[in-house]
Motif scaffolding. Structure first.
Motif, short mmCIF file in Angstrom:
data_model
loop_
_atom_site.label_atom_id
_atom_site.label_comp_id
_atom_site.label_asym_id
_atom_site.label_seq_id
_atom_site.Cartn_x
_atom_site.Cartn_y
_atom_site.Cartn_z
N THR A 232 0.66 -0.97 -0.20
CA THR A 232 -0.05 -0.10 -0.21
C THR A 232 0.60 1.26 -0.02
OG1 THR A 232 -0.25 -0.44 2.38
CG2 THR A 232 -2.17 -0.89 0.96
N ILE A 247 -5.42 8.99 -2.32
CA ILE A 247 -4.79 8.04 -1.86
C ILE A 247 -5.66 7.39 -0.61
CG2 ILE A 247 -2.81 7.33 -0.16
CD1 ILE A 247 -1.15 9.32 -1.48
N GLY A 248 -6.29 8.59 0.03
CA GLY A 248 -7.20 8.21 1.01
C GLY A 248 -8.27 7.27 0.84
N LEU A 251 -7.44 3.68 -0.33
CA LEU A 251 -7.06 2.92 1.02
C LEU A 251 -8.42 2.48 1.46
CD1 LEU A 251 -4.38 4.93 2.60
CD2 LEU A 251 -4.06 2.65 1.59
N GLU A 252 -9.46 3.38 1.68
CA GLU A 252 -10.55 3.11 2.03
C GLU A 252 -11.18 1.91 1.12
OE1 GLU A 252 -14.43 5.69 3.49
OE2 GLU A 252 -12.56 6.65 2.59
N GLU A 255 -9.60 -1.60 1.85
CA GLU A 255 -10.13 -2.05 3.24
C GLU A 255 -11.46 -2.57 3.09
OE1 GLU A 255 -9.80 0.24 6.60
OE2 GLU A 255 -7.60 0.14 6.62
#
Lengths: 337, 337
Positions: A232, A247-248, A251-252, A255
DNA sequence: CGCTGGCACTCCCCTGGCGTGAGTGCTAAT
DNA sequence: ATTAGCACTCACGCCAGGGGAGTGCCAGCG
């Protein structure tokens, strides 16, 4: 002939932009990629390519960058490249001394993220039907039981069931013995039949049905779709060119495994070999700046598990595809034991 | 008296900076935090605090921000705050319908990351000694065997051993039977003795020792230190205030679980209740811009597993500590079944 | 007809200068 | 010890100007 050169121009633009992450101009193309024509000619081709929506310029006086559609064209007209020999060797040497399945998967995902310098994702091999070897039922707390099914092909599935009553130890033990006797050595279909009979006996415990489901489910291959990630940090690499909020949200999305899994499944369904989704093709806001390269793996003919690499749209497609393909092939060979 | 106000000033600076992520100046403090003194007085205190290295200014004409040392002082002089009631309730309602251990851990880590708005990390409960309930040995390929140990407290441990020979099916079955007979219902210590005798028998298979180790190891509690994460996207939140390359190295450090685990262990060792490491105190370059709030959990007196939250040094320490403490307490209660 | 050289044009980006305002440190008065 | 006043510093936003990269278009050439 003309089509030919335009394609070459697009190709060069993609490669140039991927390499430098800067818009590439006509002069740079003419000198560097020895196309044998002058910048002016290239400009004409560029205008045509832009007309078709394959490239775009971030602002009026800048070079061109590929659009999602441009990458798509590039990828579709790509001869499959082989993975360079040293990396090829890295795969076998690095993965061959894995001791078991989870170790293999773990190593693979790490390796894939290193080879591609992207986020790598691997879904645990989806499990095949197998005969029941042994069922263990262990009491847990008052009204729960842990069901462990060991299958003939060396898998261990566990699940928890709610009993809905408090059976006596004797009853508990009797059930365990009976279930083992009824299923030992049977495949899921046969086990299901036998357990249905068994559960239907008069004065059977009320949770017999649940237990039967758990055992049959385990023999069918379990239900969990575990997914593992690696790399990541590559999303945050400066040369990835992703904004911080992008990016946020990526990443979310990662997940939130469900979304990604569904996407991977879709991709694997309508593609042989390696599948690619570029930017908006993912149909997810959060992934609109990223591309995914995925492939199925598993026993030949029954590729049913997935692995892939995820990175910015501006990625090295040939390289990434080669790496994904190679790891998928390796895993396919190795996993069928 | 003087000490008292200075402490209040530091407190206010920390709170202000955490809230706004901007350096806080003397006027803002005087008006907003009703300390009852003028900006000039506060400036004097600030000079003193800066002298002691508790605060700093990013540039000459800016307000002050806390240093790592300042946060440390702040945290050390903090009365333990309780988690607000609604969140407290969220924990029980959200976690109480978890069906098994892995579900509990999964939910917990997700919840903790939501409560703290940081990266949450939980180490799977480190397992206690337990009696052996059943040992399954399954052949895998030519020279490997899968050993599955189901323990009396409802755990399933598996490991793979290399046989170093190709035993006959008969020999294989005999070994499996003997091992079960020798260990059934025994704790690790007793099982170890019995298995040592058993392995020492004349004409024993060469892999008896390995097998014994695997079984005893499983009874001892297994060796894996699995760790799960959630909320990595919080690192990329704009108000986290982390540079992009800082995000990258933190993600890397997280994936490199070893480093983080060792750090958590260290923290849990020399702290009762909740432990905090701030910035450079982590002694890791990659984590020098982040703080970690950690706590142990497990059966009372034997807290041996870990959980924590990781975020930028500029974090809400009281809130994070309260959330970590609350989740740790909840898990301690729940996990001992 | 396609290619090329030339040329004017656009617009990003860097630089430097300037005014503004927030915030400080110091000093003298209370 | 606290406070009011004041001079000082310096980041930041704004604006203008020059440089440069790259383009689109046009006319000429093979």
């Amino acid at each position: 002939m003309l089509e030919e050169r335009r394609r070459a121009v697009l190709h060069a633009i993609v490669e140039g932009y991927v390499a430098t992450s800067e818009p590439v101009g006509s002069r740079a193309l003419a000198t560097h990629h020895h196309l044998g024509v002058s910048p002016a000619t290239i400009r004409n081709d560029m205008a045509a390519l832009e007309e078709e929506g394959l490239i775009a310029q971030p602002h009026t006086s800048a070079g061109r960058i590929p659009t999602d559609k441009g990458y798509r064209y590039f990828v579709d007209h790509l001869a499959a490249t082989a993975l360079p020999e040293p990396q090829r060797r890295a795969i076998t040497t690095f993965l061959s001394d894995a001791v078991d399945l989870s170790d293999t998967v773990e190593r693979s995902v790490r390796l894939l993220s290193q080879l591609t310098r992207q986020v790598a994702v691997i879904q645990y091999p989806s499990l095949r039907e197998a005969k029941v070897r042994r069922v263990e039922i262990v009491r847990m707390g008052q009204e729960r039981a842990l069901v462990v099914v060991v299958s003939a092909d060396a898998r261990v599935e566990q699940s928890t069931i709610l009993l809905g009553e408090e059976p006596t130890d004797d009853a508990f033990e009797r059930v365990a013995r009976e279930v083992n006797e009824a299923t030992q050595g049977l495949g899921p279909a046969a086990a299901e039949r036998r357990l249905a009979e068994w559960a239907a006996r008069p004065q059977q415990v009320p949770w017999a049905g649940l237990l039967a489901d758990a055992v049959v489910g385990a023999a069918r291959g379990g239900t969990v779709e575990r997914v593992v990630f690696s790399g990541t940090q590559n999303l945050a690499r400066a040369d990835a060119g992703l904004e911080q909020d992008a990016i946020g949200s990526v990443l979310e999305a990662i997940e939130e495994q469900v979304v990604l899994l569904r996407l991977l499944h879709e991709m694997a369904r309508d593609a042989t070999d390696v599948a690619v989704r570029i930017g908006g093709e993912t149909h997810h806001e959060a992934l609109s700046k990223t591309s995914i390269v995925a492939a199925g793996y598993g026993p030949p003919g029954g590729e049913s598990s997935l692995l892939g690499a995820l990175g910015p749209t501006r990625m090295d497609y040939p390289g990434t595809m080669a790496a994904v393909r190679a790891v998928a092939r390796y895993l396919s060979r190795v996993v069928e034991m």
